[in-house]
Design a protein around this motif. Structure first.
Motif, PDB file in Angstrom:
ATOM      1  N   SER A  47       0.846  -1.199   0.000  1.00 60.93           N
ATOM      2  CA  SER A  47       0.000   0.000   0.000  1.00 60.93           C
ATOM      3  C   SER A  47       0.877   1.242   0.000  1.00 60.93           C
ATOM      4  O   SER A  47       2.085   1.178   0.261  1.00 60.93           O
ATOM      5  N   ASP A  48       0.270   2.396  -0.259  1.00 60.77           N
ATOM      6  CA  ASP A  48       1.017   3.661  -0.229  1.00 60.77           C
ATOM      7  C   ASP A  48       1.615   3.893   1.158  1.00 60.77           C
ATOM      8  O   ASP A  48       2.744   4.389   1.284  1.00 60.77           O
ATOM      9  N   LYS A  49       0.874   3.516   2.191  1.00 61.25           N
ATOM     10  CA  LYS A  49       1.355   3.690   3.561  1.00 61.25           C
ATOM     11  C   LYS A  49       2.571   2.810   3.819  1.00 61.25           C
ATOM     12  O   LYS A  49       3.558   3.250   4.427  1.00 61.25           O
ATOM     13  N   GLN A  50       2.521   1.576   3.330  1.00 59.70           N
ATOM     14  CA  GLN A  50       3.655   0.666   3.504  1.00 59.70           C
ATOM     15  C   GLN A  50       4.878   1.165   2.740  1.00 59.70           C
ATOM     16  O   GLN A  50       6.001   1.090   3.242  1.00 59.70           O
ATOM     17  N   LEU A  51       4.660   1.670   1.532  1.00 61.72           N
ATOM     18  CA  LEU A  51       5.773   2.212   0.741  1.00 61.72           C
ATOM     19  C   LEU A  51       6.400   3.425   1.428  1.00 61.72           C
ATOM     20  O   LEU A  51       7.623   3.570   1.459  1.00 61.72           O
ATOM     21  N   SER A  52       5.560   4.292   1.982  1.00 59.82           N
ATOM     22  CA  SER A  52       6.067   5.480   2.688  1.00 59.82           C
ATOM     23  C   SER A  52       6.902   5.079   3.894  1.00 59.82           C
ATOM     24  O   SER A  52       7.941   5.686   4.177  1.00 59.82           O
ATOM     25  N   LEU A  53       6.459   4.037   4.604  1.00 64.43           N
ATOM     26  CA  LEU A  53       7.187   3.582   5.785  1.00 64.43           C
ATOM     27  C   LEU A  53       8.535   2.980   5.382  1.00 64.43           C
ATOM     28  O   LEU A  53       9.558   3.254   6.024  1.00 64.43           O
ATOM     29  N   ILE A  54       8.557   2.182   4.314  1.00 59.75           N
ATOM     30  CA  ILE A  54       9.817   1.604   3.837  1.00 59.75           C
ATOM     31  C   ILE A  54      10.771   2.712   3.409  1.00 59.75           C
ATOM     32  O   ILE A  54      11.963   2.691   3.727  1.00 59.75           O
ATOM     33  N   ARG A  55      10.246   3.705   2.701  1.00 61.26           N
ATOM     34  CA  ARG A  55      11.071   4.830   2.254  1.00 61.26           C
ATOM     35  C   ARG A  55      11.651   5.578   3.461  1.00 61.26           C
ATOM     36  O   ARG A  55      12.826   5.966   3.459  1.00 61.26           O
ATOM     37  N   ALA A  56      10.836   5.757   4.483  1.00 63.42           N
ATOM     38  CA  ALA A  56      11.280   6.499   5.662  1.00 63.42           C
ATOM     39  C   ALA A  56      12.297   5.718   6.489  1.00 63.42           C
ATOM     40  O   ALA A  56      13.212   6.297   7.075  1.00 63.42           O
ATOM     41  N   GLN A  57      12.159   4.388   6.523  1.00 61.36           N
ATOM     42  CA  GLN A  57      13.029   3.569   7.361  1.00 61.36           C
ATOM     43  C   GLN A  57      14.277   3.072   6.642  1.00 61.36           C
ATOM     44  O   GLN A  57      15.349   2.999   7.239  1.00 61.36           O
ATOM     45  N   GLU A  58      14.145   2.722   5.377  1.00 62.05           N
ATOM     46  CA  GLU A  58      15.184   1.958   4.687  1.00 62.05           C
ATOM     47  C   GLU A  58      16.050   2.758   3.716  1.00 62.05           C
ATOM     48  O   GLU A  58      17.121   2.293   3.327  1.00 62.05           O
ATOM     49  N   ILE A  59      15.593   3.943   3.307  1.00 66.45           N
ATOM     50  CA  ILE A  59      16.287   4.664   2.240  1.00 66.45           C
ATOM     51  C   ILE A  59      16.713   6.052   2.706  1.00 66.45           C
ATOM     52  O   ILE A  59      15.896   6.830   3.203  1.00 66.45           O
ATOM     53  N   GLY A  60      17.994   6.350   2.547  1.00 58.66           N
ATOM     54  CA  GLY A  60      18.510   7.678   2.849  1.00 58.66           C
ATOM     55  C   GLY A  60      18.792   8.425   1.556  1.00 58.66           C
ATOM     56  O   GLY A  60      19.316   7.837   0.594  1.00 58.66           O
ATOM     57  N   PHE A  61      18.439   9.695   1.514  1.00 59.17           N
ATOM     58  CA  PHE A  61      18.606  10.498   0.302  1.00 59.17           C
ATOM     59  C   PHE A  61      19.616  11.620   0.535  1.00 59.17           C
ATOM     60  O   PHE A  61      19.583  12.288   1.570  1.00 59.17           O
ATOM     61  N   ILE A  62      20.496  11.820  -0.435  1.00 55.06           N
ATOM     62  CA  ILE A  62      21.448  12.935  -0.410  1.00 55.06           C
ATOM     63  C   ILE A  62      21.301  13.679  -1.730  1.00 55.06           C
ATOM     64  O   ILE A  62      21.381  13.072  -2.802  1.00 55.06           O
ATOM     65  N   PHE A  63      21.083  14.996  -1.655  1.00 56.56           N
ATOM     66  CA  PHE A  63      20.763  15.777  -2.844  1.00 56.56           C
ATOM     67  C   PHE A  63      21.867  16.764  -3.182  1.00 56.56           C
ATOM     68  O   PHE A  63      22.647  17.185  -2.322  1.00 56.56           O
ATOM     69  N   GLN A  64      21.885  17.187  -4.433  1.00 51.49           N
ATOM     70  CA  GLN A  64      22.852  18.174  -4.906  1.00 51.49           C
ATOM     71  C   GLN A  64      22.723  19.483  -4.135  1.00 51.49           C
ATOM     72  O   GLN A  64      23.723  20.116  -3.789  1.00 51.49           O
ATOM     73  N   SER A  65      21.485  19.892  -3.866  1.00 49.77           N
ATOM     74  CA  SER A  65      21.242  21.188  -3.221  1.00 49.77           C
ATOM     75  C   SER A  65      21.086  21.075  -1.707  1.00 49.77           C
ATOM     76  O   SER A  65      20.590  21.993  -1.064  1.00 49.77           O
ATOM     77  N   PHE A  66      21.491  19.945  -1.139  1.00 48.18           N
ATOM     78  CA  PHE A  66      21.518  19.684   0.301  1.00 48.18           C
ATOM     79  C   PHE A  66      20.118  19.474   0.901  1.00 48.18           C
ATOM     80  O   PHE A  66      19.920  18.597   1.722  1.00 48.18           O
ATOM     81  N   ASN A  67      19.154  20.332   0.525  1.00 49.74           N
ATOM     82  CA  ASN A  67      17.768  20.232   1.018  1.00 49.74           C
ATOM     83  C   ASN A  67      17.682  20.254   2.543  1.00 49.74           C
ATOM     84  O   ASN A  67      16.894  19.522   3.147  1.00 49.74           O
ATOM     85  N   LEU A  68      18.485  21.114   3.160  1.00 47.94           N
ATOM     86  CA  LEU A  68      18.406  21.294   4.607  1.00 47.94           C
ATOM     87  C   LEU A  68      17.372  22.362   4.937  1.00 47.94           C
ATOM     88  O   LEU A  68      17.137  23.283   4.153  1.00 47.94           O
ATOM     89  N   LEU A  69      16.743  22.227   6.088  1.00 48.00           N
ATOM     90  CA  LEU A  69      15.765  23.226   6.536  1.00 48.00           C
ATOM     91  C   LEU A  69      16.527  24.395   7.143  1.00 48.00           C
ATOM     92  O   LEU A  69      17.222  24.235   8.160  1.00 48.00           O
TER      93      LEU A  69
END
Length: 239
Positions: A80-102
């Motif tokens: 489900s979309d909820k399960q995919l969101s949870l996997i993305r939040a737990q299992e995948i780390g993202f690093i971007f060109q523009s840093f994307n820091l708050l």
């Protein structure tokens, strides 16, 4: 050469088609390969080749138009979309060109933020965020905001944010593009060390062929197709 471990992600006949103003654009076509635990993959190709589309599919941000994507042998079509969101939040780390820091948050708060989304208790969040900053060489910079840091330091904060949740996979989209040559090499060496020490899988997308040439496995993409996929050396992280 060491035996490859389990597949973290498996692409099976993946296609990705974008539509704009009634016109279809094929971003990915017939993509077939697997990403294994502990690999350091360099993804290269010209602008518009499909690199970002591939990273977005791998990061569960943008589902494929056709084909099957398996994460740890589970077809994402069965989730489900909820399960995919949870996997993305737990299992995948993202690093971007523009840093994307708050910008209004400190370095510590930026690193802590993904753990807040996972409802980790505050004491554990702070300890893990401090340790992540220490691991990337920013011990003592925790209370500085992004505007008070250099480009290389901001990218280190972004890397700390990516590793703080102990992910299975890190996706780095042009993480050195806005940095000078020396700092780029330092950031690459940091990622390489983290891949080795944490046994995390890293896929790095870059136009810098000098950096790509240092990765264990090199995948070149053009016009949405994989042109080549070669293993350069034995895996440090594979089992």
């Amino acid at each position: 050469m060491e035996k490859l471990s389990e597949a973290v992600l498996r692409f099976q006949n993946i296609h990705k088609i974008h539509s704009s103003d009634g016109v279809d654009f094929v971003a990915l076509e017939k993509i077939n390969f697997s990403i294994h635990k502990g690999e350091f993959i360099g993804l290269s190709g010209k602008s518009g080749s499909g690199k970002t589309s591939l990273l977005n599919v791998a990061g569960l941000i943008d589902p494929p138009t056709k084909g099957d994507l398996f994460i740890k042998n589970i077809n994402i079509k069965d989730l489900s979309d909820k399960q995919l969101s949870l996997i993305r939040a737990q299992e995948i780390g993202f690093i971007f060109q523009s840093f994307n820091l708050l910008p209004l948050l400190s370095a510590l708060e930026n690193v802590e933020y993904p753990l807040m989304l996972l409802n980790i208790p505050e004491a554990e969040r702070l300890e893990r965020a401090h340790q992540a900053l220490k691991r990337v060489g920013l011990d003592g910079f925790s209370h500085r905001r992004p505007g008070q840091l250099s480009g290389g330091q901001r990218q280190r904060v972004a890397i700390a944010r990516a590793i703080v949740k102990d992910p299975t996979l890190i996706l780095a989209d042009e993480p050195t593009a806005n940095l000078d040559t020396k700092t780029s090499e330092e950031i690459f060496d940091l990622l390489q060390g983290l891949q080795r020490d944490l046994r995390v899988t890293v896929m790095l997308c870059s136009h810098d062929q000098d950096l790509i040439s240092k990765t264990h496995r090199q995948i070149k993409i053009s016009d949405g197709h994989i042109l080549s996929d070669s293993l350069q050396s034995s895996l440090n992280g594979g089992v």
